[in-house]
Design an enzyme around this catalytic site. Structure first.
Site, PDB file in Angstrom:
ATOM      1  N   PHE A 151      78.658 -15.716  52.817  1.00 11.02           N
ATOM      2  CA  PHE A 151      77.357 -16.577  52.796  1.00 11.02           C
ATOM      3  C   PHE A 151      76.322 -16.273  53.526  1.00 11.02           C
ATOM      4  O   PHE A 151      75.096 -16.633  53.153  1.00 11.02           O
ATOM      5  CB  PHE A 151      77.777 -18.025  53.138  1.00 11.02           C
ATOM      6  CG  PHE A 151      77.871 -18.156  54.882  1.00 11.02           C
ATOM      7  CD1 PHE A 151      76.799 -18.053  55.368  1.00 11.02           C
ATOM      8  CD2 PHE A 151      78.999 -17.704  55.430  1.00 11.02           C
ATOM      9  CE1 PHE A 151      76.859 -18.442  56.947  1.00 11.02           C
ATOM     10  CE2 PHE A 151      78.966 -17.594  57.027  1.00 11.02           C
ATOM     11  CZ  PHE A 151      77.809 -18.068  57.472  1.00 11.02           C
ATOM     12  N   LYS A 175      81.772 -13.180  42.418  1.00 10.98           N
ATOM     13  CA  LYS A 175      82.083 -14.387  42.995  1.00 10.98           C
ATOM     14  C   LYS A 175      81.096 -14.681  44.133  1.00 10.98           C
ATOM     15  O   LYS A 175      81.539 -14.166  45.175  1.00 10.98           O
ATOM     16  CB  LYS A 175      83.379 -14.580  43.441  1.00 10.98           C
ATOM     17  CG  LYS A 175      83.771 -16.147  43.530  1.00 10.98           C
ATOM     18  CD  LYS A 175      85.162 -16.393  44.509  1.00 10.98           C
ATOM     19  CE  LYS A 175      84.887 -16.195  45.806  1.00 10.98           C
ATOM     20  NZ  LYS A 175      83.876 -17.539  46.411  1.00 10.98           N
ATOM     21  N   GLU A 178      80.434 -20.194  47.763  1.00 10.56           N
ATOM     22  CA  GLU A 178      80.135 -21.311  47.471  1.00 10.56           C
ATOM     23  C   GLU A 178      79.232 -22.142  48.433  1.00 10.56           C
ATOM     24  O   GLU A 178      78.693 -23.179  47.998  1.00 10.56           O
ATOM     25  CB  GLU A 178      81.282 -22.261  47.152  1.00 10.56           C
ATOM     26  CG  GLU A 178      82.176 -22.705  48.584  1.00 10.56           C
ATOM     27  CD  GLU A 178      82.967 -21.430  49.103  1.00 10.56           C
ATOM     28  OE1 GLU A 178      83.609 -21.715  50.157  1.00 10.56           O
ATOM     29  OE2 GLU A 178      82.861 -20.184  48.480  1.00 10.56           O
ATOM     30  N   CYS A 283      77.005 -10.150  60.201  1.00 15.19           N
ATOM     31  CA  CYS A 283      78.187  -9.175  60.655  1.00 15.19           C
ATOM     32  C   CYS A 283      77.436  -7.925  61.292  1.00 15.19           C
ATOM     33  O   CYS A 283      78.473  -7.286  62.074  1.00 15.19           O
ATOM     34  CB  CYS A 283      78.912  -8.677  59.457  1.00 15.19           C
ATOM     35  SG  CYS A 283      77.952  -7.488  58.422  1.00 15.19           S
ATOM     36  N   GLU A 383      85.059 -13.161  66.657  1.00 17.25           N
ATOM     37  CA  GLU A 383      83.629 -13.067  66.376  1.00 17.25           C
ATOM     38  C   GLU A 383      83.357 -14.362  66.280  1.00 17.25           C
ATOM     39  O   GLU A 383      83.474 -15.183  65.394  1.00 17.25           O
ATOM     40  CB  GLU A 383      83.680 -12.317  64.861  1.00 17.25           C
ATOM     41  CG  GLU A 383      82.319 -12.050  64.079  1.00 17.25           C
ATOM     42  CD  GLU A 383      82.358 -11.379  62.954  1.00 17.25           C
ATOM     43  OE1 GLU A 383      81.412 -10.895  62.604  1.00 17.25           O
ATOM     44  OE2 GLU A 383      83.232 -11.422  62.300  1.00 17.25           O
TER      45      GLU A 383
END
Length: 498
Positions: A151, A175, A178, A283, A383
Site C-alpha cells: 500500500f 494485484k 486493496e 520500506c 519493523e
C-alpha cells in the site's frame, strides 16, 4: 462526490466484479469512505490470466520500436496527470501532496528507463567462436508475469513491475493493495491510453486468496512481490514450488550512522525526513539512528527538531507528515511504542495522542523518538512502519558496522560523514544491499537495480535496471554454423558437425 466503485481490469475493459466480498477504502485523515474495492473471485482471476495469455501471443511479436513508443507516450501522460494521481494517493494513503508527487516522480523514472527497451533487450554475439561458428544470445519474453504490491507506494511500486515487464514483451496481471487502489487504477488507465493493447495489462484485487491463486496458476511464469517479510516468504516458497521465477522485496530495519565529522545541520535534516516522511511508512525509511562518539551529544537537538515537525492531513502542503494508512496501522504502532516504554527504552518524544485541528478522526501519530534502545527490544526487532525513530549510541564506526550487520535485514543503510576513508570503509564492510553516503534513503535511480539483501529480499534478481530485464526475459543461446553450398550436381551436404 459519491463513493467510487473500483473495477477489475480485464482484456482492456473495466469490469464490475461479481464478488460478494467488498472492502471499504477510507480517507485516513477523516475516516470517510471514499471507495469500495472487490476481492476478485477465482474465476475472475483466471479470466485475467487467460486474457494475458491470449494477448501475449501477439504482443511478444510487436517490434521493440513500437513498444518503446508506447512507453514514451505513457511517460508523457504520467507527467500530464501528476496532479490527479497525487490527489488520489493522498486521499487514500494519507501522505502529503509533495510526498505523493515525489513518489510519482520516482515511478516515472522507471517508465523513462523502459523507453530504452531497444537497447536494454539487446543480446550478445561472439563471431567465429569456433571455426565458422557464431554464438549469440536472445533475451526473449517469458509469457505472463504477475505483480503484487504493497500500500505504501501505490504508483511507484506498480511502476517497479509492469512497465519493464511489458516493454520486454510480456503480458501482465497486477494485484495492487486493496487499501489504496484508485491511483493504481488511474495509472493503468493511462497505460492503455498510451497504447498498451487489450489483455497485455490486467488488474485484479483481493487478499490472500487472490495472491495464492497468482502463485499457483500454471500460466503465470514469473511473480514480483513487494510487501512484508511474513507474506513475501510464504508467497516466494509457494510460487517457487509451482515452478515460477520469483522476486520478493520484503521487510527492513534500516540504520543511519552519523559520524561526529558530518555536516550537523544537513545530517539532522536528512535523518528526520527519512525517519518521519510518509509517517514512516517506507520500506527504505531509516528507523534506527546510530550516533557515533561525540555525535551522541546531538541527541537533544535531534529531539527538538523532530518536535517541531508539523503533523496534518496530506492536503496541507505545509505538513511534514500525514496520518497512518488505517486505524489498524495506528493501533499497531501505538502498541509498539507502549512496548518500548515497558522494555525500558527512554521515550524522548511521544507522538501518541497528538491532535490535529479539524481532523479528530484521523490516524495521526506524531514524531516519536526513543533513546537507550538495544537489540533485544521489540521496537528494534520489528519493523514499526510508523513515525518512530530508535536511537543507539556507539563509540566507533566499527562498532556501528558490527551492530548493523548483526541485524537480519539488509534493505538499506546510510552514513553521514565528512571523511572519504570512513565512507569507503563503511561501504566495503557493511552487509546491506543499498548504501547511502550522505544520502538518507538510498533507493537507486531506475537504471540501477533495487538490491536489498539477506532477510529483506528473496530471489537473485531485483526490480529495475539490468536485473529487471534479466528477470522478465529468458536468455536463449544460439550456436550457428553455415556452410557454402556445394555444386548442385553434387547435392547439398546436410550433415553438420562442430
Amino acid at each position: 462526490m459519491g463513493i467510487r466503485e473500483i473495477p477489475l481490469f480485464i482484456d482492456g475493459q473495466a469490469v464490475r466484479s461479481e464478488s460478494s466480498n467488498w472492502h471499504e477504502v477510507r480517507n485516513p485523515a477523516t475516516q470517510q469512505v471514499v471507495a469500495r474495492v472487490p476481492f476478485a473471485t477465482r474465476d475472475e482471476v483466471d479470466r485475467a490470466v487467460a486474457s494475458a495469455k491470449a494477448a501475449f501471443a501477439g504482443w511478444r511479436r510487436v517490434p521493440l520500436v513500437q513498444r518503446m513508443r508506447i512507453m514514451l507516450k505513457f511517460q508523457e501522460l504520467i507527467r500530464q496527470n501528476t496532479e490527479q494521481l497525487a490527489g488520489l494517493i493522498t486521499e487514500e494513503h494519507g501522505k502529503t501532496l509533495p510526498d505523493a508527487e515525489g513518489e510519482i516522480g520516482r515511478g516515472l523514472e522507471v517508465v523513462e528507463h523502459a523507453c530504452s527497451i531497444c537497447s536494454l533487450q539487446l543480446g550478445e554475439m561472439a563471431e567465429n567462436a569456433a571455426g565458422g561458428v557464431n554464438v549469440y544470445t536472445l533475451h526473449q519474453p517469458l509469457g505472463v508475469g504477475a505483480g503484487i504490491t504493497a500500500f505504501n507506494f501505490p504508483v511507484m511500486l506498480p511502476c517497479f513491475m509492469f512497465p519493464l515487464a511489458i516493454a520486454a514483451g510480456n503480458s501482465f496481471v497486477l494485484k495492487p493493495s486493496e487499501q489504496d487502489p484508485s491511483s493504481t487504477m488511474y495509472l493503468v488507465e493511462l497505460a492503455h491510453r498510451a497504447g498498451v493493447p487489450d489483455g497485455v495489462l490486467n488488474v485484479v484485487h483481493g487478499g490472500p486468496e487472490v495472491a495464492e491463486r497468482l502463485c499457483d496458476h500454471p500460466d503465470i511464469r514469473a511473480l514480483s512481490f513487494i510487501g512484508s517479510t511474513r507474506v513475501g516468504s510464504v508467497l516466494h516458497e509457494r510460487a517457487s514450488a509451482a515452478g515460477k521465477r520469483v522476486q520478493a522485496m520484503m521487510g527492513a530495519k534500516n540504520h543511519c550512522v552519523i559520524m561526529p565529522d558530518a555536516n550537523r545541520s544537513q545530517a539532522i535534516n536528512q535523518i528526520l525526513g527519512s525517519a518521519f516522511g510518509a509517517a514512516g511508512q517506507r520500506c527504505m525509511a531509516n528507523s534506527v539512528l546510530v550516533l557515533v562518539g561525540e555525535a551522541q551529544q546531538w541527541l537533544p537537538e535531534i529531539v527538538e527538531r523532530a518536535r517541531a515537525l508539523k503533523v496534518g492531513p496530506g492536503i496541507d502542503r505545509q505538513a511534514d507528515l500525514g496520518p497512518l494508512v488505517s486505524r489498524a496501522a495506528r493501533e499497531r504502532v501505538t502498541g509498539l511504542v507502549d512496548a518500548g516504554v515497558a522494555e525500558g527504552a527512554v521515550l524522548e518524544l511521544d507522538g501518541r495522542g497528538i491532535g490535529v485541528e479539524g481532523f479528530p478522526e484521523g490516524n495521526f501519530i506524531g514524531p516519536t523518538l526513543f533513546s537507550g534502545v538495544n537489540a533485544g527490544m521489540r521496537i528494534y526487532r520489528e519493523e514499526i512502519f510508523g513515525p518512530v525513530l530508535c536511537v543507539v549510541g556507539v563509540d566507533s564506526l566499527d562498532q556501528a558496522i558490527e551492530f548493523i550487520n548483526a541485524n537480519p535485514n539488509g534493505n538499506g543503510t546510510a552514513i553521514f560523514t565528512g571523511s572519504g576513508w570512513a565512507a569507503r570503509h563503511f561501504e566495503s564492510e557493511i552487509d546491506v544491499g543499498q548504501v547511502g553516503i550522505n544520502v538518507p534513503i538510498p533507493v537507486p535511480v531506475a537504471f540501477f537495480s533495487f538490491t536489498g539483501s539477506r532477510a529483506s529480499k528473496l530471489g537473485d534478481l531485483g526490480p529495475n535496471g539490468k536485473q529487471a530485464i534479466q528477470f522478465w526475459t529468458q536468455t536463449k543461446t544460439v550456436t550457428s554454423r553455415w556452410f557454402e553450398p556445394e555444386h548442385e550436381s553434387q547435392g547439398i551436404n546436410t550433415t553438420i558437425s562442430l
